[in-house]
Design an enzyme around this catalytic site. Structure first.
Site, PDB file in Angstrom:
ATOM      1  N   HIS A   1       0.850  -1.191   0.000  1.00  0.00           N
ATOM      2  CA  HIS A   1       0.000   0.000   0.000  1.00  0.00           C
ATOM      3  C   HIS A   1       0.885   1.240   0.000  1.00  0.00           C
ATOM      4  O   HIS A   1       1.608   1.503   0.971  1.00  0.00           O
ATOM      5  CB  HIS A   1      -0.919  -0.008   1.213  1.00  0.00           C
ATOM      6  CG  HIS A   1      -1.758   1.231   1.313  1.00  0.00           C
ATOM      7  ND1 HIS A   1      -2.672   1.576   0.345  1.00  0.00           N
ATOM      8  CD2 HIS A   1      -1.803   2.218   2.246  1.00  0.00           C
ATOM      9  CE1 HIS A   1      -3.248   2.717   0.679  1.00  0.00           C
ATOM     10  NE2 HIS A   1      -2.736   3.133   1.828  1.00  0.00           N
TER      11      HIS A   1
ATOM     12  N   ASP B   1       0.997   5.193  -0.158  1.00  0.00           N
ATOM     13  CA  ASP B   1       0.283   6.469  -0.039  1.00  0.00           C
ATOM     14  C   ASP B   1       0.968   7.523  -0.895  1.00  0.00           C
ATOM     15  O   ASP B   1       2.153   7.803  -0.674  1.00  0.00           O
ATOM     16  CB  ASP B   1       0.277   6.951   1.412  1.00  0.00           C
ATOM     17  CG  ASP B   1      -0.562   6.073   2.318  1.00  0.00           C
ATOM     18  OD1 ASP B   1      -1.763   5.959   2.058  1.00  0.00           O
ATOM     19  OD2 ASP B   1      -0.003   5.497   3.276  1.00  0.00           O
TER      20      ASP B   1
ATOM     21  N   ASP C   1      -7.623   1.265   2.682  1.00  0.00           N
ATOM     22  CA  ASP C   1      -7.232   2.295   3.649  1.00  0.00           C
ATOM     23  C   ASP C   1      -8.153   3.502   3.791  1.00  0.00           C
ATOM     24  O   ASP C   1      -7.990   4.264   4.732  1.00  0.00           O
ATOM     25  CB  ASP C   1      -5.811   2.779   3.333  1.00  0.00           C
ATOM     26  CG  ASP C   1      -5.105   3.356   4.554  1.00  0.00           C
ATOM     27  OD1 ASP C   1      -5.502   3.013   5.687  1.00  0.00           O
ATOM     28  OD2 ASP C   1      -4.160   4.146   4.387  1.00  0.00           O
TER      29      ASP C   1
ATOM     30  N   ASP D   1       1.877  -1.053   4.473  1.00  0.00           N
ATOM     31  CA  ASP D   1       2.323   0.195   3.860  1.00  0.00           C
ATOM     32  C   ASP D   1       3.764   0.075   3.361  1.00  0.00           C
ATOM     33  O   ASP D   1       4.672  -0.301   4.125  1.00  0.00           O
ATOM     34  CB  ASP D   1       2.240   1.341   4.869  1.00  0.00           C
ATOM     35  CG  ASP D   1       0.808   1.693   5.233  1.00  0.00           C
ATOM     36  OD1 ASP D   1      -0.116   1.061   4.678  1.00  0.00           O
ATOM     37  OD2 ASP D   1       0.612   2.595   6.074  1.00  0.00           O
TER      38      ASP D   1
ATOM     39  N   HIS E   1      -6.490   9.507   0.103  1.00  0.00           N
ATOM     40  CA  HIS E   1      -7.127   9.459   1.424  1.00  0.00           C
ATOM     41  C   HIS E   1      -6.268  10.010   2.562  1.00  0.00           C
ATOM     42  O   HIS E   1      -6.673   9.906   3.733  1.00  0.00           O
ATOM     43  CB  HIS E   1      -7.571   8.021   1.740  1.00  0.00           C
ATOM     44  CG  HIS E   1      -6.456   7.018   1.695  1.00  0.00           C
ATOM     45  ND1 HIS E   1      -6.218   6.248   0.578  1.00  0.00           N
ATOM     46  CD2 HIS E   1      -5.505   6.677   2.596  1.00  0.00           C
ATOM     47  CE1 HIS E   1      -5.186   5.462   0.808  1.00  0.00           C
ATOM     48  NE2 HIS E   1      -4.730   5.706   2.022  1.00  0.00           N
TER      49      HIS E   1
END
Length: 1245
Positions: free
Chosen positions: A192, A194, A306, A443, A586
């Site tokens: 994941h 970001d 998420d 993450d 997000h």
């Protein structure tokens, strides 16, 4: 009576013909008369049939049959009549625009100080088909098994200790449960990433993401059994730009053979609470188009591990993009527990309005606390953590449960595999099928080769062992998300995306989210509101730029001038699309990133905003030129100026001041709405001596005001000129400004300043009346022709609203409140809202300074407090005749249809026919029956001897039907406080209120006493409302904020939050970088019509047409672009009318998006047209909207929509244009169901 009605109709036809002196209108009026005469004759024959009287009312069967036939013919005639009226409307509107009429009457002031603004000599037409009203009355489909609104009321939310699965329960099974069908396990490696959170997007890419993807490329090729899942196309595209052709070919092979899956395919994994559906769709299109072009990939499954709660808008968008399955994770732990206990973790997610399952998408909900490895293999995180081989001893991270993983060897594989299989089996007992999904990631995982080796080698040894033991009845392997879903569909015997037998249907959303205890993630609905507002500004600019650019390119190509136009502006559009998409992440729009990351987002937003203004300027320049051959693109000397500018990414905009000269200064106005629009446009100029003229040189009435820099200080040599203008749909208009006075038409505002004993100096100006009053305690009011708005004389805050046609005032009072945070360890932060109890009144150090401005076109009240400046503005625009007037000759009645005629003061008709309200007319109608004195020269229609006195009114336009409210908030000196606005009303809303989801749909909410205060807050991207059987009050917002209704009749919004600590969700910072923020709203009070049944118990609710339009006015303001230099001699500017007629008023043109050709900087021949047909509630009074509006039962003739352009090619496609839904057709007539979003690939020329 029927003869009188017929005579009245004939008078209308004749008068329209005489006044307009146009053959087409005479012809149209004649057709109209023929239709109505036919209607009259049929009714006459039905009513005066002699047989009926002879039989004393007892019909023989033959007569009943004849009557039925006549009724059917009458219904058919009414339908034809509606179509005829629609055609006449278009003809009349076009013709009257060019008719030379009497000079416009000017606003004048009454003895009591109020202003009367005469109406425009224009027609007003409002026609809504009754079929279009049926949709909002409720679904006729089967009720879903899981309705989230009802479920939330039923669940106890008791948070009992569940053992090793703290938020769940003990899970048991028998080893023989799989004797007849093996357990099939798919372990899905994922990382994941970001696109900004603790580090900026670029820093994450440089330090981690590029290494993850580089390792992916090499490690997947080592073993064809390996799989990997990726989601964020923004990172993938950046990496793609930095790898060579050989590596690109390898990536395509991995995608092609199923080893690498790109899930969802959006530019980011977006927040679903604060994001607007335009931006959600746009980032999805950007990602999908990139994937198709570069990888030939089309995403099949959605992956959203998420986002902090889930909107039902997202499954709709994914389904319309042709995805068949999706996965979610962050859902309230009590809901997860209930779904696990009832085997409902997998369901068909259906939209609340859907009656035929066309919106269904299969959804998998992860059952446990997190998407990390300890919470994905099974219910016991202590055991699952032992199978996260990045945590092997000697690494940088370990297991909090103090039992580390062990490398898998021949000696321990049987024991380790047995331990892991036990978790798999327990987890599988929560689902209905024997196919199990086990994500393996977290993450920014897999950034080192060692992790790839540790995870893949150890898991493969476990799989090999398990698969070699038939008596275990398990088959385990690496897989992608779609591998899992495909296996599930195969096991359950259905086609991909179809509903497996016995699986439940769910409707509703998953807000608000709590991950543990009473820790509700409702703070991020408001966190960093400055950037939430900037997001929407960028969105409005992007949509406007897309539309104007596409139209300019199409017209330039048709004229053979494409080589002179800056087609390369597409690169600026692409960058802005990606910037807006990036900010939907997000941790971006949510306000939950580190301060340095927020700065990076802000710089990107501002850069794209400036670029989009350039695209708009270039397109408007070309389109507004009378002679396109004179167009010359000069990037160093743009033809038009920007309407405003920002000195920095965290600064509020500063409007451009137009320097007046003796020769005219021209201003180009752009209306981004697909509806014609009457708006008050305010410009800043350097002199109070200003004249404003129309494009043709006709002087216009204006309101001139001083410009204030603070509560008491004027800005020297800057003045605001406000002029009402009617703008074409998606079009451009031209105004002329020049030095000079036009006494009757230049109307100065008057100002009163209340100091309440404060020793302050107030600026003065000789040209404007400014009264300074030391104190005043009496309440005061502002009014327009629609309503009177009362304010407190002490606070300047709103108190009540009274419509002019009602005797009763409606309580609508506002107050400011302060929330604190807890004194315990857990406190509010960027994510969490953990208040220290109910809000307390805001108590300023000093009383406010009030400034009241009054004028003909707007009046406003400004209340300056220490931490917030409130501006409430009431518009008073030139009205249109739009309601029942005074009836000459009495009322003619045809069944339920009534005609009202105003032959003396106007050729204006409002009538109902075929169950539809029609209003058609040209001329002036005055207010009557005591609301406003008659205008000079116009008779009081209520006093006519043969007239029937009825309430008659002029519409104040859409802007005059609601209150414009702005709050300039500055809480930079607060410590752990949140500022809220609460609205108190006398609406008996009980425990129900309504909030929108992504500006796309409305979700009913219930205040639940069993939940803590913070659990009852919800996201409000666009609107929230309260209602009872009589009234609805809607708060429209221009930026996403958190909202709740904690008591009946109350609505409250969190305006800003300043918090000094982290809330232990990984950010490591509080919220201490607050900005001066302007929150902008519209407050709309509507009357619900008592004639229809009120369906307040439905899981659906819809705004009215007026409410939809009010929201559009707020979120898509008019762009005012001054011509940057003196006009060369003979250079003519002409208004631009791109649409031959406005779209039906329940249609929204979401985007007209240029597609990229193979050369990315040049647009393709095709353009994407995205239309949304909105659901609307007819149960709110709609007869005085004051704008031209028809609905068409979902039908639009695209072939004749664009003025000066032909539709050469038209193909309906999936939402993101990856899949054609039908073959290209010669027909350009389309049909769209209510609430549906339809995408078309079209070629204009």
């Amino acid at each position: 009576m029927r003869e009188e009605l017929c005579q009245a109709l004939f008078l209308v036809c004749v008068e329209a013909s005489m006044k307009l002196k146009k053959q087409v209108t005479v012809c149209g009026a004649a057709i109209f008369c023929v239709a109505v005469f036919s209607l009259y004759l049929m009714l006459d024959r039905v009513q005066h049939d002699p047989t009926r009287h002879q039989n004393g009312g007892n019909f023989p069967r033959s007569q009943i049959s004849v009557l039925q036939n006549r009724i059917e013919q009458l219904e058919q005639l009414l339908e034809e009549n509606h179509e005829i009226i629609s055609h006449i409307k278009d003809s009349v509107l076009e013709l009257t625009a060019n008719v030379e009429g009497p000079p416009a009457l000017l606003p004048y002031s009454m003895a009591n100080g109020s202003w009367v603004v005469p109406p425009e000599p224009r027609p007003s037409f409002f026609s809504v088909s009754p079929q279009d009203c049926q949709f909002a009355l409720g679904s006729r489909g089967q009720k879903p098994e899981l309705q989230m609104l009802a479920l939330s009321e039923e669940l106890p939310f008791d948070n009992l200790d569940g053992g090793v699965w703290k938020q769940g329960f003990d899970i048991s099974y028998s080893p023989h449960d799989w004797d007849t069908e093996d357990l099939q396990v798919f372990v899905v490696p994922h990382s994941h990433n970001d696109p900004g959170w603790l580090k900026t997007f670029d820093k994450y890419y440089t330090e981690q993401t590029q290494h993850i993807l580089n390792n992916m490329l090499s490690k997947l090729q080592e073993d064809p059994r390996r799989r990997f899942l990726w989601a964020e196309v923004s990172f993938f595209a950046k990496w793609w730009d930095n790898i060579n052709a050989q590596k690109r070919a390898a990536v395509r092979r991995l995608v092609g053979n199923g080893q690498l899956e790109i899930a969802t395919g959006g530019w980011v994994m977006p927040d679903e609470a604060n994001s607007h559906y335009f931006a959600l769709i746009d980032q999805l299109i950007e990602g999908h188009q990139w994937l198709e072009k570069n990888l030939g990939a089309t995403p099949r499954s959605g992956w959203a591990v998420d986002p902090f709660g889930y909107s039902s808008t997202m499954p709709y968008l994914l389904r319309r993009a042709n995805l068949t399955s999706m996965l979610i994770q962050r859902v309230h732990y009590t809901i997860k527990k209930h779904f696990a206990a009832t085997h409902s973790l997998e369901f068909m997610w259906r939209q609340t309005w859907d009656s035929d399952s066309s919106t269904d998408i299969f959804c998998h909900m992860m059952p446990f606390y997190s998407y990390d490895v300890p919470h994905t293999c099974g219910p016991d995180p202590k055991i699952c953590c032992q199978f996260d081989f990045k945590r092997l001893p000697g690494g940088r991270i370990n297991c909090p449960w103090k039992v580390p993983p062990r490398a898998i060897t021949e000696a321990n594989v049987a024991e380790r595999a047995g331990l892991l299989l036990d978790q798999y089996r327990k987890k599988s007992r929560l689902f209905r099928s024997n196919v199990l999904l086990v994500p393996l990631g977290d993450d920014f995982r897999y950034d080192k080769p060692q992790e790839w080796d540790a995870q893949f080698f150890n898991y493969q040894r476990l799989f090999d062992f398990l698969n070699s033991k038939p008596d275990l009845h398990v088959q385990a392997q690496f897989g992608t998300l779609s591998d899992y879903f495909d296996a599930l569909y195969k096991r359950t015997g259905v086609e991909p995306g179809a509903r497996p037998p016995g699986f439940p249907v769910l409707s509703g959303d998953f807000f608000s989210y709590a991950d543990r205890e009473d820790h509700y993630w409702t703070g991020y609905y408001t966190s960093r509101p400055f950037y939430k507002g900037l997001d929407r500004v960028l969105e409005a600019h992007l949509r406007g730029a897309e539309i104007l650019y596409s139209l300019a390119v199409a017209h330039a190509r048709r004229s053979g001038l494409a080589s002179q136009y800056p087609l390369s502006n597409l690169a600026l559009l692409t960058e802005a699309r990606r910037t807006l998409g990036l900010f939907q992440h997000h941790d971006a729009i949510t306000g939950t990133a580190k301060e340095a990351v927020v700065v990076d987002y802000g710089v990107r937003l501002l850069r794209s905003l400036v670029n989009l203004k350039q695209v708009i300027i270039n397109a408007a320049h070309y389109l507004v030129l009378g002679d396109k051959e004179t167009y010359h693109f000069d990037p160093e000397a743009p033809f038009l100026q920007m309407d405003d500018s920002r000195t920095n990414h965290d600064a509020l905009p500063e409007r451009t001041v137009i320097q007046l000269e003796s020769s005219p200064r021209y201003v180009v106005l752009f209306n981004p709405l697909e509806q014609e629009r009457l708006s008050l446009v305010s410009l800043l100029v350097n002199s109070p001596r200003v004249r404003v003229l129309s494009e043709e040189g006709q002087p216009l009435a204006i309101q001139i005001s001083v410009h204030w820099s603070s509560a008491t200080d004027l800005v020297p040599d800057v003045y605001q000129v406000s002029v009402p203008v009617r703008l074409p749909a998606l079009g451009l208009s031209v105004l002329q400004l020049q030095l000079g006075l036009d006494g009757p038409r230049t109307l100065p505002s008057s100002v009163r300043v209340y100091l309440y004993g404060r020793q302050l100096s107030v600026s003065r100006h000789e040209a404007f009346p400014i009264r300074v009053i030391d104190s005043g305690t009496s309440d005061f009011a502002l009014s327009n022709r629609y309503m009177q708005v009362w304010f407190s004389g002490l606070t300047g805050l709103l108190k009540s609203i009274q419509r002019v046609d009602e005797e009763q005032e409606r309580r609508v009072d506002t107050e400011f409140l302060i929330y604190g945070t807890r004194t315990s360890k857990d406190k509010s932060g960027a994510y969490l809202f953990l208040p220290d109890g109910e809000a307390k009144p805001y108590v300023p150090k000093d009383p406010p300074v009030l400034r009241i401005t009054e004028g003909p076109f707007f009046s406003e009240v400004v209340a300056h407090y220490e931490h917030v400046h409130q501006i409430v503005r009431l518009y008073n625009l030139p009205g249109e005749p739009c309601r029942r007037g005074c009836l000459e000759g009495g009322a003619g009645s045809v069944g339920r249809d009534t005609l009202f005629l105003l032959p003396v003061v106007a050729s204006h008709v409002l009538f109902e026919a075929g169950g539809m309200l029609h209003s058609l007319g040209v001329g002036l109608v005055q207010k009557c029956r005591g609301t406003v004195s008659p205008q000079p020269g116009l008779s009081d229609c209520g006093s006519r001897s043969r007239g029937l006195a009825l309430p008659c009114a002029l519409c104040p336009g859409v802007e005059g039907l609601s209150l414009d409210m702005s709050f300039l908030v500055d809480i930079r000196d607060y410590i752990n406080k949140e500022l809220a606005l609460r609205i108190h009303t006398d609406i008996n809303s009980q425990a129900t209120f309504f909030t929108d989801l992504n500006g796309f749909q409305v979700q009913p909410r219930r205040f639940l006493k069993k939940l803590p205060l913070q659990a009852n807050f919800y996201p409000m991207p666009v609107m929230a409302y309260l209602q009872d059987a009589q009234n609805r009050l809607t708060l429209h917002t221009a930026q996403a904020l958190g909202v709740s209704s904690l008591r009946s009749g109350q609505l409250e919004v969190i305006l800003d939050r300043r918090l000094m600590q982290d809330d232990n969700r990984g950010l490591g910072q509080g919220l201490k970088d607050n900005k001066r923020t302007c929150n902008h709203f519209r407050l709309l009070l509507e009357r619900r019509t008592p004639v229809r049944e009120v369906h307040d118990g439905l899981p659906t609710s819809y705004p009215s047409l007026l409410s939809h339009l009010t929201s559009m006015y707020l979120n898509t303001p008019v762009f005012a672009l001054p011509v940057a230099k003196k006009q060369p001699p003979g250079l003519a500017l002409r208004s631009f009318h791109p649409l031959a007629s406005s779209l039906p008023c329940d249609f929204h043109l979401l985007n007209l998006r240029s597609l990229q050709a193979k050369d990315e900087n040049v647009p393709a021949a095709e353009t994407a047209l995205i239309l949304h047909r909105k659901g609307f509630d007819c149960g709110l009074e709609a007869k005085n909207l004051g704008f031209n509006c028809t609905t068409s039962q979902g039908k639009v003739a695209l072939g004749s929509l664009f003025h000066g352009l032909d539709v050469l090619f038209l193909q309906p496609t999936s939402l993101t244009l990856l899949y054609p839904l039908a073959s290209p057709s010669n027909s350009t007539d389309i049909f769209v169901e209510p609430m549906e979003i339809a995408t078309f690939c079209l070629r204009l020329g």
